[in-house]
Design a protein around this motif. Structure first.
Motif, PDB file in Angstrom:
ATOM      1  N   PRO A   3      -3.291  46.650  12.062  1.00 27.02           N
ATOM      2  CA  PRO A   3      -3.927  47.162  11.031  1.00 27.02           C
ATOM      3  C   PRO A   3      -3.735  46.660   9.594  1.00 27.02           C
ATOM      4  N   TRP A   4      -3.893  45.555   9.625  1.00 27.23           N
ATOM      5  CA  TRP A   4      -3.839  45.009   8.224  1.00 27.23           C
ATOM      6  C   TRP A   4      -5.051  43.812   7.899  1.00 27.23           C
TER       7      TRP A   4
ATOM      8  N   GLN B 138      -6.539  53.045   9.396  1.00 31.43           N
ATOM      9  CA  GLN B 138      -5.282  53.364   8.887  1.00 31.43           C
ATOM     10  C   GLN B 138      -4.497  52.350   8.778  1.00 31.43           C
ATOM     11  N   GLN B 139      -4.205  51.814   7.587  1.00 29.56           N
ATOM     12  CA  GLN B 139      -3.429  50.599   7.303  1.00 29.56           C
ATOM     13  C   GLN B 139      -2.306  50.810   6.285  1.00 29.56           C
ATOM     14  N   LYS B 140      -1.621  51.823   6.423  1.00 33.95           N
ATOM     15  CA  LYS B 140      -0.536  52.247   5.600  1.00 33.95           C
ATOM     16  C   LYS B 140       0.833  51.499   6.154  1.00 33.95           C
TER      17      LYS B 140
ATOM     18  N   THR C 261       3.558  52.630   7.269  1.00 34.80           N
ATOM     19  CA  THR C 261       3.982  53.068   8.119  1.00 34.80           C
ATOM     20  C   THR C 261       3.112  52.491   9.405  1.00 34.80           C
ATOM     21  N   ASP C 262       1.837  52.588   9.457  1.00 35.96           N
ATOM     22  CA  ASP C 262       1.076  52.099  10.658  1.00 35.96           C
ATOM     23  C   ASP C 262       1.212  50.756  10.863  1.00 35.96           C
ATOM     24  N   ILE C 263       1.562  49.942   9.988  1.00 41.79           N
ATOM     25  CA  ILE C 263       1.484  48.483  10.145  1.00 41.79           C
ATOM     26  C   ILE C 263       2.838  48.305  10.821  1.00 41.79           C
TER      27      ILE C 263
ATOM     28  N   THR D 179       4.741  50.448  12.663  1.00 40.32           N
ATOM     29  CA  THR D 179       4.561  51.147  13.894  1.00 40.32           C
ATOM     30  C   THR D 179       3.827  50.265  14.997  1.00 40.32           C
ATOM     31  N   TYR D 180       2.729  49.446  14.646  1.00 37.70           N
ATOM     32  CA  TYR D 180       2.089  48.342  15.296  1.00 37.70           C
ATOM     33  C   TYR D 180       3.077  47.489  15.701  1.00 37.70           C
TER      34      TYR D 180
ATOM     35  N   SER E  98       3.553  48.442  19.421  1.00 40.70           N
ATOM     36  CA  SER E  98       2.291  48.272  20.100  1.00 40.70           C
ATOM     37  C   SER E  98       2.523  47.434  21.448  1.00 40.70           C
TER      38      SER E  98
END
Length: 382
Positions: free
Chosen positions: A104-105, A112-114, A116-118, A120-121, A125
């Motif tokens: 997600p970047w 969703q590329q916040k 926190t999302d990054i 988390t992935y 992942s």
């Protein structure tokens, strides 16, 4: 954006970079990365290349795959890309495997590329867990970012290459390419090959590999709508970012004028997000063939390979046309302040033309009449 807001944003970016520098250094020290084998650049067992960005971003760097394969014929070369880009490298003989990295970047597919999302992935992942099991010798983050650096460390890749001067993360790399905003992106990617000892570099032009069946199907589509004497013209009015696009009203006017010429046959192509725009264009020019949203990427490539002129925005299509050396006229939208700088980064030396604003010389985008005059003068139209 006001001067005050720009200042606040700049301060935020500086603080964030300092924090990420510290986190990256801390993680690098804590992560149990295997020791480098002797002479890792001479006979690497495997190379992982991260390019989880958009379609054109992947297409323009495909010469790097060719360069690495010629240098390392026995090496396992694996490409990490998003699910949306797999058709681009289908039938590519230079890669051993594709691993889906839907990170997600720095792409326009994953919403969703916040931060926190990054994180988390990167750390939870299953895709990254699978990547770490491969035990790659060398990892290349072509984009060059903190997130790519964290991912290569998380994958426990001992020898890492990145980019300095763009989006961070080079501190965690053994070698890096210096970012240059005036250097063509494909050429910058080939510098990774140079870091690995490659001297015989391929032509800096995208590579697409079509099967004979795909070519035959593309020829069939063209022959069904165009006579042998008609020039085959593709118009692709879409782009990933609306601000990059030449105005839709301009495309409508341009295509309406071109469609009146019996010497041309125009096919509109694009993705599902371009359907409404294509309907507006085709309704004003009924002689055009509207295939927008009706073809796969592979079918689009085959049609492009057999065309004789491509009119498009700064988009994936200009790279697809370049792969087959098809004459291309790129119409730059208002967000591009300098045609020269755009072409330095994204253009090609032959079969490529662009029209746009230029700092200190031209402060307006080109009109349809000006585009037509340019095409006539440069003999792009039969």
């Amino acid at each position: 954006m006001s001067k005050f807001k720009r200042t606040i944003y700049l301060i935020y970016q500086i603080i964030l970079a300092k924090i990420l520098d510290g986190l990256l250094l801390f993680y690098q020290r804590r992560q149990a990365v295997p020791h480098l084998p002797e002479d890792p650049l001479e006979h690497p067992e495997s190379i992982f290349i991260l390019r989880n960005n958009d379609l054109g971003d992947l297409l323009i760097i495909t010469p790097l795959l060719d360069a690495l394969r010629k240098q390392f014929p026995q090496t396992k070369i694996v490409l990490g890309i998003g699910h949306w880009a797999t058709e681009i490298v289908q039938h590519n003989p230079h890669i051993s495997e594709i691993i889906l990295i839907n990170a997600p970047w720095f792409n326009r597919v994953i919403p969703q590329q916040k931060i926190t999302d990054i994180f988390t992935y990167i750390f939870t992942s299953p895709e990254v867990a699978k990547l770490s099991q491969q035990k790659f010798t060398i990892g290349i983050d072509i984009f060059g970012s903190y997130w790519g650096a964290f991912l290569l460390l998380r994958a426990k890749i001992p020898y890492r290459l990145g980019v300095k001067g763009y989006a961070g993360g080079y501190q965690a790399m053994q070698q890096y390419v210096q970012y240059n905003e005036r250097e063509q992106v494909g050429r910058s990617a080939l510098r990774f090959a140079e870091l690995l000892g490659v001297q015989d570099l391929p032509q800096c032009r995208p590579q697409l590999f079509l099967t004979s069946e795909e070519k035959a199907e593309g020829e069939k589509k063209w022959s069904e709508v165009a006579t042998e004497s008609q020039q085959r013209v593709i118009v692709a009015a879409g782009s990933g970012l609306e601000a990059k696009c030449w105005p839709l009203d301009y495309y409508i006017e341009l295509v309406r004028e071109l469609a009146q010429r019996d010497s041309l046959k125009i096919i509109l192509i694009g993705g599902k997000g371009d359907i409404l725009a294509a309907q507006k264009i085709s309704s004003s020019a009924p002689n055009t063939i509207n295939l927008v949203g009706k073809m796969t990427l592979r079918e689009t490539f085959a049609l492009t390979a057999l065309s004789q002129l491509v009119l498009c925005n700064s988009s994936m299509m200009m790279h697809a046309a370049a792969a087959f050396s098809i004459p291309t006229l790129v119409l730059l939208g208002d967000s591009f302040a300098s045609q020269a700088q755009h072409d330095d980064q994204w253009g090609y030396e032959s079969c490529y033309h662009s029209l746009g604003k230029e700092l200190g010389q031209r402060d307006k985008i080109y009109t349809p009449d000006e585009v037509l005059n340019y095409a006539r003068y440069n003999q792009l139209l039969f």
